[in-house]
Motif scaffolding. Structure first.
Motif, PDB file in Angstrom:
ATOM      1  N   ASP A  27      55.566  57.602  66.906  1.00 17.75           N
ATOM      2  CA  ASP A  27      54.701  58.065  65.826  1.00 17.75           C
ATOM      3  C   ASP A  27      55.588  58.507  64.664  1.00 17.75           C
ATOM      4  O   ASP A  27      56.775  58.156  64.627  1.00 17.75           O
ATOM      5  CB  ASP A  27      53.740  59.160  66.303  1.00 17.75           C
ATOM      6  CG  ASP A  27      54.438  60.423  66.794  1.00 17.75           C
ATOM      7  OD1 ASP A  27      55.627  60.645  66.440  1.00 17.75           O
ATOM      8  OD2 ASP A  27      53.819  61.201  67.548  1.00 17.75           O
ATOM      9  N   TYR A  58      49.303  61.780  64.310  1.00 16.12           N
ATOM     10  CA  TYR A  58      48.935  61.184  65.599  1.00 16.12           C
ATOM     11  C   TYR A  58      47.559  61.658  66.054  1.00 16.12           C
ATOM     12  O   TYR A  58      46.884  60.961  66.831  1.00 16.12           O
ATOM     13  CB  TYR A  58      49.991  61.498  66.665  1.00 16.12           C
ATOM     14  CG  TYR A  58      50.084  62.955  67.062  1.00 16.12           C
ATOM     15  CD1 TYR A  58      49.247  63.494  68.036  1.00 16.12           C
ATOM     16  CD2 TYR A  58      51.007  63.802  66.458  1.00 16.12           C
ATOM     17  CE1 TYR A  58      49.330  64.830  68.399  1.00 16.12           C
ATOM     18  CE2 TYR A  58      51.089  65.138  66.813  1.00 16.12           C
ATOM     19  CZ  TYR A  58      50.253  65.642  67.778  1.00 16.12           C
ATOM     20  OH  TYR A  58      50.324  66.975  68.139  1.00 16.12           O
ATOM     21  N   PHE A  62      49.731  56.284  65.633  1.00 14.22           N
ATOM     22  CA  PHE A  62      50.834  56.137  66.572  1.00 14.22           C
ATOM     23  C   PHE A  62      50.754  54.738  67.153  1.00 14.22           C
ATOM     24  O   PHE A  62      49.736  54.031  66.999  1.00 14.22           O
ATOM     25  CB  PHE A  62      50.780  57.199  67.679  1.00 14.22           C
ATOM     26  CG  PHE A  62      49.530  57.169  68.521  1.00 14.22           C
ATOM     27  CD1 PHE A  62      49.446  56.377  69.655  1.00 14.22           C
ATOM     28  CD2 PHE A  62      48.425  57.946  68.175  1.00 14.22           C
ATOM     29  CE1 PHE A  62      48.295  56.345  70.426  1.00 14.22           C
ATOM     30  CE2 PHE A  62      47.270  57.925  68.941  1.00 14.22           C
ATOM     31  CZ  PHE A  62      47.199  57.127  70.077  1.00 14.22           C
TER      32      PHE A  62
END
Length: 960
Positions: free
Chosen positions: A873, A880, A885
């Motif tokens: 990420d 995220y 991600f």
């Protein structure tokens, strides 16, 4: 099944049925059953409620009053899932709340609860008369009770978790566990069982677990003095350590110098700083069997039973620690017994108590007993394995965040960098030597001596804090963490801001208690249970520190340790009352609310950067506030290193994924620091740090810290020395493993994963692992086997069943299900990789974001099918949480030796759209030594779409 459309009809039906009965009554809601019991006993439950949380989690609440109090919890998240559908089943004597996965049966007469699987197999039962209520020992308040709940337990059941104890125990079955926040002891009332269930005990007061009897003074045994006379032990207080038999002789049946207030019991003529005290005689049991002895000690302590040395320990005098040891005693024959104590200081501590055998308390049941609460409240979590139990804990208490990537690298700290120049020179030296480093820590006392709590820097020692921070960031590409205490000296501006709002604990001020700085200053802590106080604390540290650019927070003394070594009763008085109620009721909850204030404050101030907190204490739910915990002020000794392993494993089994220990130990014996170690002491010091660094490399957070001697590798030993070479080797290995480590970090959040994994988590069917407290898995693949004895060159280890094992460094294969001695020379920690593992290794880097992993070497360990998900990420922000991600699934099919790198899922800003994978296959008949730069004939240029390759002998470059 129940729905909101049926709820009123169900309640009416239940009430009508109850009215026709002279026994219990019960009421249904959309997610609960509440039973009113027929008993009028004031100590017995009157109300019992079963509440469905998920298919696998049921809450049990109980009260001796006619009505359960309103639900309120600090530890439980306010984001619980919607309850599933369920059904009620009723028999003549019981009512059941039944989900698709779990049944909870409650007796209409006693309120005892039994938990069963969906198929009806018993998992756990409350013990007969297991619920009990009473008046709190030191609190007279309506609606507050002491609380006890006992459970039945099979003799072979193993019990883990409960935070971070420092007794050396791993499996707590049969033992008394004291859940009291203390420097190096962390109280987390979450229990996991080898029977694959867990209990989260929702209570904030001091709690006793397991064998909940209070340990007894030695005088409860039959004691004999040195001359064989019954009644006491012979105590000798000698002022000359070289002549321990010459001194004041006393006859004593108690050794009870546990707290500051107890030190006035020590004979006034005893020179604690220079003398030695001994107790000699015999012990004879009043009941045959194993006796558990509970010791609190500081200074040097030795204990012998029948001439065998059982205890040989040391702790810094100002910070006593707990220890448990066992002695079999007999009613027919006395056991020779001796204690030798060298206090080393006028403030050193020693106490010794015991618990005699009691099969009911140790083999057949275990108990939670809490000092105070409005009701009995716990959550039962069922699962198929311990990962599911941990996931249940986090469903209840909150997700752990993905830690910033830099936090998974190496941190350097010491107690303390006294000047700006010292700190900057340390970072510069790491960069000069090309030793990886991501974080430097500024510990306490950077402020002017008389201004603790001001969060100001002493200008004489730190003339340009902003410039220092900028230089760490911009020139050295590192991060910097700052120590912050919840402590304020009387009269400073920050003190006045709290005081005018009534948000300080004032008893320490009233007592005019001085601390240990200079001639001593009067201080106290703020009340973190007060939301306004938490906001003010953040405002102060934001204005003084965060605005300067600090990256992370070191929250010290968060037990709270207002006055070290005060008795528990005195400690309560120093934080009483809290904004929520008495200190007795909320004693253990302080670290949770303190971390909450910093987390909420920083996220509101700067939503982009991940919060990172390191705190000395913890409590259920603290993981949702970006917090990790370290194991406190421990001693620099091999036996203390050994003890940290089960401490960390049980902390991980408490649902808290991020833990670290002071590599090298915090405080040191005189032989190491007056003025510098030399000769044998220097050899031991270097070996101790080498072994501790080896172990620390494979703990969730990798961090060195401690008193003088300095803990930087170049201050431990010169380049070329085996200590230096080993420490640097494992440091660089950790950084090569960063794709593996950060992927596991991502799994902590997304999958409720655990990084530091006791063997029982992954090999629970192998009963041999239940008592193994000195080996663990680091992520899914790497078996870590620390070395913790001085001059050891080998160690015995167990290779769990169900897998084959490859030596990480040599590639040599070992079958599972075997106990054997393995080589562990000075510079090596035994590391083994489970067959079926896929381990990604990244490029050589000196800090985690130096460059992206454009080339990754995949070491594939044959013998079983395997899989791994490479997680990435943006590294430092919370994007995220919005799905920014990526995951690259990697699978290996062993029978046909095919490796598949699957379609990439997800994306984020800055993501590599293409990269190279080099594939290395390690097999039983083809061992491959660790070499992250090993070349391969199988190279995959990956652009995000699935690629499948067949591996064979041709994979290896023949020149290797």
């Amino acid at each position: 099944m129940y729905s909101t459309k049926l709820i009123f009809a169900l309640i009416l039906t239940a009430v009508m049925a109850a009215c026709s009965s002279s026994a219990s009554e019960h009421v249904l809601t959309e997610n609960s059953i509440t039973i009113t019991l027929p008993s009028d006993e004031p100590t017995a439950p009157k109300q019992v409620r079963l509440e469905v949380i998920t298919e696998n989690i049921i809450r049990v609440s109980s009260s001796p009053q006619d009505k359960l109090p309103p639900s309120s919890s600090l530890m439980i998240t306010d984001k619980l899932p919607s309850p599933p559908t369920w059904e009620q089943v009723e028999t003549a004597d019981s009512i059941c709340l039944k989900t698709s996965q779990l049944q909870a049966w409650v007796s209409k007469q006693t309120g005892e609860v039994t938990f069963k699987s969906a198929s009806g197999n018993s998992i756990l039962s409350e013990a007969p008369s297991g619920k009990a209520f009473g008046p709190p020992a030191d609190l007279d308040q309506d609606g507050i009770f002491s609380i006890r709940q006992s459970f039945e337990s099979d003799a072979d059941e193993a019990l883990y978790g409960l935070g971070q104890q420092q007794t050396g125990l791993f499996n707590y079955k049969g033992y008394h566990v004291d859940l009291t926040q203390y420097n190096s002891v962390v109280a987390v009332p979450f229990l996991v069982s080898s029977r694959n269930y867990a209990i989260l005990w929702d209570n904030y007061s001091i709690t006793k677990f397991g064998d909940d009897r209070d340990p007894m003074p030695l005088s409860e045994l039959r004691l004999y003095d040195a001359n064989g006379k019954e009644g006491f032990l012979t105590a000798i207080y000698a002022n000359d350590k070289s002549r321990p038999d010459e001194g004041l002789i006393e006859q004593e049946g108690h050794i009870a110098y546990a707290f500051l207030d107890d030190l006035n019991k020590i004979p006034k003529d005893f020179d604690m700083a220079n003398g030695v005290a001994t107790w000699q005689g015999k012990l004879q049991a009043r009941k045959n069997g194993m006796h558990h002895f509970h010791m609190t000690y500081s200074g040097y302590i030795k204990v012998w039973a029948n001439g065998k040395l059982l205890v040989d320990r040391w702790r810094e005098s100002w910070n006593p620690g707990p220890l448990v040891f066992d002695v079999p005693l007999d009613t027919a024959a006395a056991t020779d017994f001796k204690i030798e104590w060298i206090p080393e200081s006028t403030q050193s501590f020693l106490s010794l108590k015991f618990l005699p055998p009691d099969p009911h308390k140790t083999d057949s049941t275990y108990t939670f007993r809490s000092e105070a609460g409005k009701m009995l409240d716990y959550y039962f979590v069922a699962g198929n394995n311990m990962d599911e139990l941990i996931s249940g804990y986090r469903q209840l208490t909150g997700k752990a965040q993905v830690m910033p990537k830099w936090a998974m690298g190496f941190w350097q700290s010491r107690e303390r960098y006294k000047t700006q120049e010292e700190l900057l020179n340390t970072v510069a030296e790491y960069r000069k030597r090309n030793i990886p480093l991501d974080n430097i820590v500024q510990d306490w006392s950077y402020w002017p001596e008389d201004a603790w709590g001001s969060h100001d820097f002493d200008p004489a020692r730190f003339p340009d804090p902003e410039g220092m921070i900028d230089q760490v960031h911009d020139q050295y590409q590192a991060h910097i963490m700052i120590s912050v205490w919840p402590k304020f000296y009387e009269g400073i501006e920050h003190y006045r801001q709290f005081d005018e709002k009534g948000w300080l604990y004032k008893q320490n001020i009233i007592n005019r208690q001085r601390d240990w700085i200079g001639e001593g200053y009067i201080s106290t802590f703020y009340d973190a249970f007060n939301p306004g106080a938490r906001e003010l604390f953040w405002k102060q540290i934001n204005e003084k520190l965060y605005s300067k650019g600090f990256d992370a927070w070191w929250l010290d003394a968060t037990e709270p340790d207002v006055l070290s070594n005060a008795s528990i009763q005195h400690r309560k008085s120093l934080m009483n009352p809290t904004a929520l109620g008495s200190a007795t009721e909320f004693f253990n909850g302080y670290p949770l609310v303190n971390a909450k204030g910093i987390y909420n404050g920083q996220r509101a101030t700067n939503p982009d950067d991940r919060v990172f907190i390191l705190t000395r204490s913890a409590f259920p739910g603290i993981q949702r506030y970006g917090a990790a915990t370290w194991s406190g002020d421990i001693s620099a000794r091999f036996d203390e290193l050994e003890q940290q392993i089960p401490a960390g494993l049980n902390f991980s089994l408490s649902g808290l994924p991020y833990w670290t220990t002071d590599i090298g130990g915090f405080f040191v014996e005189d032989k190491y620091d007056r003025p510098d170690p030399e000769g044998e002491a220097l050899d031991e010091w270097r070996e101790l740090n080498t072994r501790w660094y080896q172990y620390g490399t494979f703990t969730p957070l990798y961090r060195a810290h401690g008193q003088y001697p300095y803990r930087e590798v170049f201050n431990i030993a010169p380049e070329g020395h085996p200590a230096y070479e080993s420490i640097v080797f494992y440091n660089r290995l950790r950084y090569r493993l960063m794709p593996y480590i950060y992927s596991v970090t991502g799994s902590v959040h997304h999958d409720d994963y655990t990084i530091m994994r006791p063997l029982i988590m992954d090999f629970g069917e192998d009963t041999a692992v239940r008592e193994i407290d000195d080996q663990f898995m680091f992520g899914p693949s790497i078996l870590v086997n620390p070395v913790y004895h001085y001059k050891a060159t080998s160690r015995s280890m167990y290779f769990p069943k169900g897998a084959g094992w490859y030596d990480l460094l040599t590639g040599v294969y070992q079958e599972g299900g075997v106990q054997k001695s393995v080589d562990a020379p000075y510079g090596k920690i035994p590391l083994y990789v489970q067959s079926g593992s896929i381990i990604p290794l990244g490029p050589a880097i000196e800090y985690t974001d130096e460059k992206p992993a454009e080339e990754i070497t995949l070491f594939v360990y044959g013998g079983q099918n395997g899989s791994f998900e490479l997680y990435e990420d943006e590294g430092t922000n919370y994007n995220y949480e919005q799905g920014k991600f990526s995951i690259i699934p990697i699978t290996y099919n062993d029978p046909d030796k095919t490796l598949t790198i699957g379609d990439r899922k997800g994306n984020f800003e800055g993501m590599l759209t293409s990269r190279t994978f080099r594939i290395i296959l390690v097999e039983k008949d083809h061992p491959v030594a660790y070499d992250p730069d090993l070349t391969s004939n199988i190279i995959i240029n990956y652009t995000g779409e699935a690629v499948k390759v067949t591996l064979g002998e041709q994979w290896l470059n023949k020149s290797q």
